[in-house]
Design an enzyme around this catalytic site. Structure first.
Site, short mmCIF file in Angstrom:
data_model
loop_
_atom_site.label_atom_id
_atom_site.label_comp_id
_atom_site.label_asym_id
_atom_site.label_seq_id
_atom_site.Cartn_x
_atom_site.Cartn_y
_atom_site.Cartn_z
CD GLU A 116 -44.04 52.35 -22.55
OE1 GLU A 116 -45.04 51.79 -22.01
OE2 GLU A 116 -44.08 53.08 -23.59
CD GLU A 155 -47.51 52.08 -14.20
OE1 GLU A 155 -48.03 50.72 -13.75
OE2 GLU A 155 -48.07 52.70 -15.03
CD GLU A 191 -53.13 53.62 -22.08
OE1 GLU A 191 -51.97 53.71 -22.61
OE2 GLU A 191 -53.43 52.32 -21.65
CE LYS A 213 -45.90 50.31 -18.39
NZ LYS A 213 -47.11 51.39 -19.19
#
Length: 397
Positions: free
Chosen positions: A334, A325, A271, A328
């Site tokens: 985030e 997203e 990542e 999250k």
């Protein structure tokens, strides 16, 4: 001829050779070092079949998911996209039992291969952090049992087993040659490295220069973390020069492994990314910085770069993430690491015209005419050429 003139001439020759590779088509092999993380913590994400079309439009053939979602694994059958799956952290205690590990592989992996190209199993994710070390003790028994299950089922030749670590496992990381593991995880890291060497699997890390910059923007130059042109730093012990933080982080892990006797373990990035939005205190989280980070990283991947300590070995990197997203937990950042919005539109302008009109909502990624196809192909090769020229020119002056 001075050494500086010779270096410049050598680099110009390098540019010529790289352009020759592009037009011969061999450069396609180098682009395979780039993958992307496909997270699913959102209530408005496109269906897996539309995600496949999106990945194809990006010419990305590798992805990673954070579970073994059967809908995704079924949809990716015969797509020729490599996929790494993840065993969730909470499942690891169950896999201390070898029979449970066999049952897990039989139910979560075996039904989908070989049609779905599952190439890796991540056993957990970031099992050691500064806030929680309770899970790392489950890692090695689970990894060993999963690997044995794969061997028993004849799948170990195709599927590697590993576990991605955060940089919290490092006690020292600067300069890179001083890289070493924290004493409290050194024993487990020794076991992990022994396992990875025996099974010919890579050591995966999650590397986020953004966090280092956010915590110390006064001391860390923004260009150094964004892969922009900058003076960089030279490791006083090895004299290796680093023009970006991510390569320094990767090499710090490689040096830490070498100190435990494992000099040939491949280090890959599971990542890395940059948020396009953040809360008030999340310095540096912006569309411009996110675009710069991912664009520069992708260009280096197109050029097939390695790190200073392993210049001749291309670095495999998975960008985080494919989508923003919205579900999250945690700070705003985030939720905003995605290159794309859930509707398939770009979260910010990466500057690649081949991507600007792509949407995940399109039913197919076919072009309406041969002229359009030729135009897209020309744009793609132009990106590759510019990527390699930019990387080499950064070394000229």
């Amino acid at each position: 001829m001075t050494s500086r003139t010779f270096t410049r001439l050598s680099n110009l020759i390098h540019i010529f050779l790289l352009l020759s590779l592009v037009f011969s088509g061999n450069i396609l092999q180098r682009v395979t070092s780039l993958g992307i993380n496909y997270g699913q913590v959102g209530n408005n994400l496109p269906s897996p079949d539309k995600v496949i079309n999106l990945l194809r439009s990006l010419r990305i053939t590798k992805t990673r998911i954070y579970d073994t979602n059967p809908q995704i694994l079924s949809a990716f059958a015969n797509s020729n996209i490599e996929i790494i799956v993840t065993i969730e952290n909470q499942v690891l205690p169950l896999l201390q039992d070898p029979q449970q590990a066999i049952q897990w592989v039989n139910s979560h992996i075996r039904p989908y291969v070989p049609a779905t190209r599952i190439t890796g199993i991540m056993v957990g994710n970031e099992l050691f952090t500064d806030d929680d070390s309770s899970l790392i003790g489950y890692m090695m028994p689970a990894m060993i049992n999963i690997h044995k299950a794969l061997v028993q089922l004849g799948l170990d030749r195709y599927i590697q087993v590993s576990s991605p670590s955060s940089l919290a496992v490092l006690g020292e990381s600067y300069p890179p040659s001083a890289g070493s593991f924290k004493p409290e995880v050194s024993s487990v890291m020794q076991q992990l490295l022994e396992f990875l060497e025996a099974t010919k699997s890579p050591f995966w890390i999650n590397a986020y220069p953004y966090f280092a910059y956010k915590d110390n923007p006064q001391e860390i130059p923004i260009d150094y973390v964004l892969f922009n042109r900058n003076i960089g730093m030279t490791d006083p012990n090895t004299r290796l020069h680093y023009d970006n933080m991510m390569y320094a982080q990767v090499d710090a892990v490689a040096f830490a492994a070498a100190k435990l006797g494992y000099r040939n373990i491949e280090v890959r990035v599971a990542e890395t990314g940059w948020p396009s939005k953040g809360d008030v205190g999340e310095i540096g989280a912006s569309p411009m910085n996110a675009a710069t980070y991912n664009r520069n990283l992708m260009m280096r991947q197109f050029a097939g770069e390695g790190t200073p300590a392993r210049r001749n070995a291309r670095l495999d990197v998975y960008i985080f993430a494919l989508f923003n997203e919205d579900m999250k937990p945690g700070p705003t950042s985030e939720k905003n690491y995605g290159i794309f919005q859930p509707d398939g539109s770009l979260a910010y302008n990466l500057g690649f015209s081949t991507m600007s009109t792509t949407t995940a909502n399109s039913e197919s990624v076919t072009y309406s005419s041969s002229a359009t196809k030729a135009k897209r192909s020309l744009e793609y090769w132009t990106i590759l050429i510019l990527a390699m020229v930019q990387v080499v020119m950064l070394r000229l002056f």
